[in-house]
Design a protein around this motif. Structure first.
Motif, short mmCIF file in Angstrom:
data_model
loop_
_atom_site.label_atom_id
_atom_site.label_comp_id
_atom_site.label_asym_id
_atom_site.label_seq_id
_atom_site.Cartn_x
_atom_site.Cartn_y
_atom_site.Cartn_z
N ALA A 104 -21.65 6.59 -15.60
CA ALA A 104 -21.60 7.03 -14.31
C ALA A 104 -21.36 8.13 -14.58
O ALA A 104 -21.58 9.45 -13.77
N VAL A 105 -20.90 8.54 -15.54
CA VAL A 105 -21.05 10.55 -15.85
C VAL A 105 -21.98 11.52 -15.58
O VAL A 105 -22.19 12.18 -14.38
N LEU B 136 -11.31 -1.71 -15.15
CA LEU B 136 -11.29 0.05 -14.44
C LEU B 136 -12.80 0.36 -14.19
O LEU B 136 -12.84 1.41 -13.32
N THR B 137 -13.79 0.19 -14.88
CA THR B 137 -14.34 0.96 -14.71
C THR B 137 -15.52 0.74 -13.65
O THR B 137 -16.67 1.84 -13.21
N PRO B 138 -15.34 -0.55 -12.61
CA PRO B 138 -15.67 -0.66 -11.46
C PRO B 138 -15.45 1.12 -10.51
O PRO B 138 -16.23 1.18 -10.16
N ASP B 139 -14.11 1.29 -10.40
CA ASP B 139 -13.83 2.36 -9.94
C ASP B 139 -13.76 3.52 -10.50
O ASP B 139 -14.24 4.33 -9.64
N PHE B 140 -14.45 3.58 -11.35
CA PHE B 140 -14.29 4.67 -12.47
C PHE B 140 -16.16 4.82 -11.64
O PHE B 140 -15.78 5.59 -11.69
N GLU B 141 -16.90 4.07 -11.85
CA GLU B 141 -18.12 4.53 -11.40
C GLU B 141 -18.39 4.95 -10.10
O GLU B 141 -19.33 5.94 -9.45
N ARG B 142 -17.14 4.03 -8.94
CA ARG B 142 -17.36 4.11 -7.54
C ARG B 142 -16.82 5.43 -7.39
O ARG B 142 -17.71 6.79 -6.79
N ARG B 143 -15.70 6.59 -8.34
CA ARG B 143 -15.69 8.08 -8.22
C ARG B 143 -16.23 8.74 -9.08
O ARG B 143 -16.72 9.63 -8.31
#
Length: 457
Positions: free
Chosen positions: A210-211, A15-22
């Motif tokens: 990312a946050v 899930l992390t790559p999508d979290f970073e993108r978002r």
């Protein structure tokens, strides 16, 4: 609203790559729990970067005021809060059932000491329990409140896992990022201060980074949760110990007839190997008087002493009595009066200059000691016209700041400058009262004209 991530086969690693993108596209929702001196500036920083924020607080007063576009913290303007609300990027709520909505939940609640000077994690625990009951797969929980190494892993993690049925590091993330707020400091704010981030797995660390990458110039990842928790304590212990040192030097140099302020300012001209710290009437604020003892408490578990912390705490806690003793000496010598029955003006109730924050303020200790010894005390503080409720000094709630004019000031036998606000006319008080006890060197520029009335303490 972003759709919750619910696919049970997915883990944080996937899930992390999508979290970073978002996060990069400002498509995350940030939840901030605790809208005080840390939480509100944090929400403000995210809103400025076009990120939606839901602020959670138990105070209906704060929530109603914020949703009306009004601030209750002086260094955050109504215009700023109004802009956050009007753009639709911010809303405040007391409805903790909405904790499932944000993608990242940032906890910024108080971590005081209890009556035995031990850590009081009640606010952290209650916030964690509230989150755990609504926790969903793919969220990350980040603690910002100051605490001892092990809190995130030993206290929060078991609660989150037990009440949610999810597993940290696989289904949801836990991270720690210490707050670094300095209210009233015009040189720094949340969005200009590097952010330390620690987590126990790579995926959790990447999510936390990312946050914060969206709001600060530099994110500093460290190895794990405990390391990040130790960073905050180290920063504040460093300050507490050095302030204890200069407070001790103040007393020694005063006995020798040496001005400690002149010594420190001269030493500070050395371009290496010296950093200036300044004495005062005691420690104040939500960090320095409290945080070092979180490590002292934890160190006992390992059978290790924390001598520097304990000694600096002992010295700093004696400063209010030192100031009062200096006042008593001058009253006796100059006016042949005792503290009992004397009229004393306390200048400054906030714990530091140019803020309305009186948490752990040494001024409250000065006020309490003076009244216990029979003095008639008023205070003046342009930032605190009315004393709010303070759990350690509830008796002062509702007391109002006195008038600041020549006639009003002339009724006092002495004044104590406890906070060096810029918005105070120190020449006026020096003209009006027999002498001034200056604990902050606020009257330094007036030494030539009123030197005989200025007593540094």
């Amino acid at each position: 609203m972003n759709a919750p991530i619910t696919a049970e086969f997915e883990t944080l690693d996937t899930l992390t790559p999508d979290f970073e993108r978002r996060a990069e596209s400002r498509d995350l929702i940030i939840g901030v729990i605790g809208l005080g001196y840390v939480g509100l500036p944090l929400a403000q920083a995210f809103c400025r970067q076009n990120t939606r924020v839901i602020g959670f607080d138990v105070s209906e007063f704060k929530v109603e005021k914020l949703n009306a576009g009004k601030s209750y913290i002086k260094h955050i303007s109504d215009d700023s809060v109004g802009g956050m609300v009007e753009t639709g990027r911010f809303e405040a709520t007391t409805d903790f059932d909405r904790l499932a909505e944000p993608d990242a939940l940032l906890i910024a609640v108080p971590t005081p000491l209890n009556a035995h000077r031990d850590p009081d994690l009640d606010y952290v625990i209650k916030s964690t329990e509230a989150i755990a009951k609504r926790l969903r797969r793919g969220q990350i929980v980040i603690l910002e409140s100051t605490t001892y190494p092990g809190t995130s892993d030993e206290v929060m993690k078991p609660i989150l896992e037990k009440l949610s049925g999810l597993v940290a590091g696989r289904d949801f993330g836990i991270a720690y990022s210490p707050e670094r707020e300095d209210p009233g400091n015009p040189q720094f704010e949340t969005s200009t201060i590097p952010k330390v981030v620690g987590a126990d797995t790579d995926a959790e660390k990447r999510m936390a980074v990312a946050v914060y990458k969206t709001i600060v110039p530099q994110v500093v990842p460290v190895r794990d949760l405990r390391t990040a928790e130790a960073v905050k304590l180290t920063e504040n212990i460093y300050r507490a110990v050095n302030i204890g040192l200069v407070n001790e030097l103040k007393m020694v140099y005063e006995a020798m007839g040496i001005d400690v302020w002149e010594v420190i300012n001269a030493a500070a001209t050395k371009p290496f190997g010296f950093h200036a710290f300044y004495p005062g009437p005691g420690l104040g604020g939500h960090c320095i008087p409290i945080d070092p003892f979180y490590l002292s408490w934890k160190a006992r578990e390992y059978g290790l002493p924390t001598r520097y912390i304990e000694l600096s705490g002992e010295i700093n806690s004696k400063m209010p009595e030192y100031v009062i003793n200096k006042l008593a000496e001058e009253l006796s010598t100059r006016l042949e009066k005792a503290i009992k029955g004397s009229r004393i003006l306390l200048v400054g109730l906030a714990y530091k200059k140019n803020v309305d924050d009186m948490r752990e303020s040494p001024s409250l200790n000065l006020l309490e000691i003076l009244e216990e010894r029979g003095a008639k005390v008023d205070y003046y503080d342009p930032y605190i016209p009315v004393v709010p409720f303070d759990p350690d000094h509830p008796q002062y709630e509702g007391r109002t700041s006195t008038a600041w004019d020549s006639d009003s000031l002339s009724k006092y036998d002495a004044a104590i400058v406890a906070t060096d606000h810029d918005r105070v006319d120190y020449a006026m008080v020096l003209k009006a009262v027999p002498f001034v006890i200056d604990t902050r060197n606020a009257t330094a520029m007036l030494q030539g004209e009123y030197g005989d009335k200025i007593i540094k303490a």
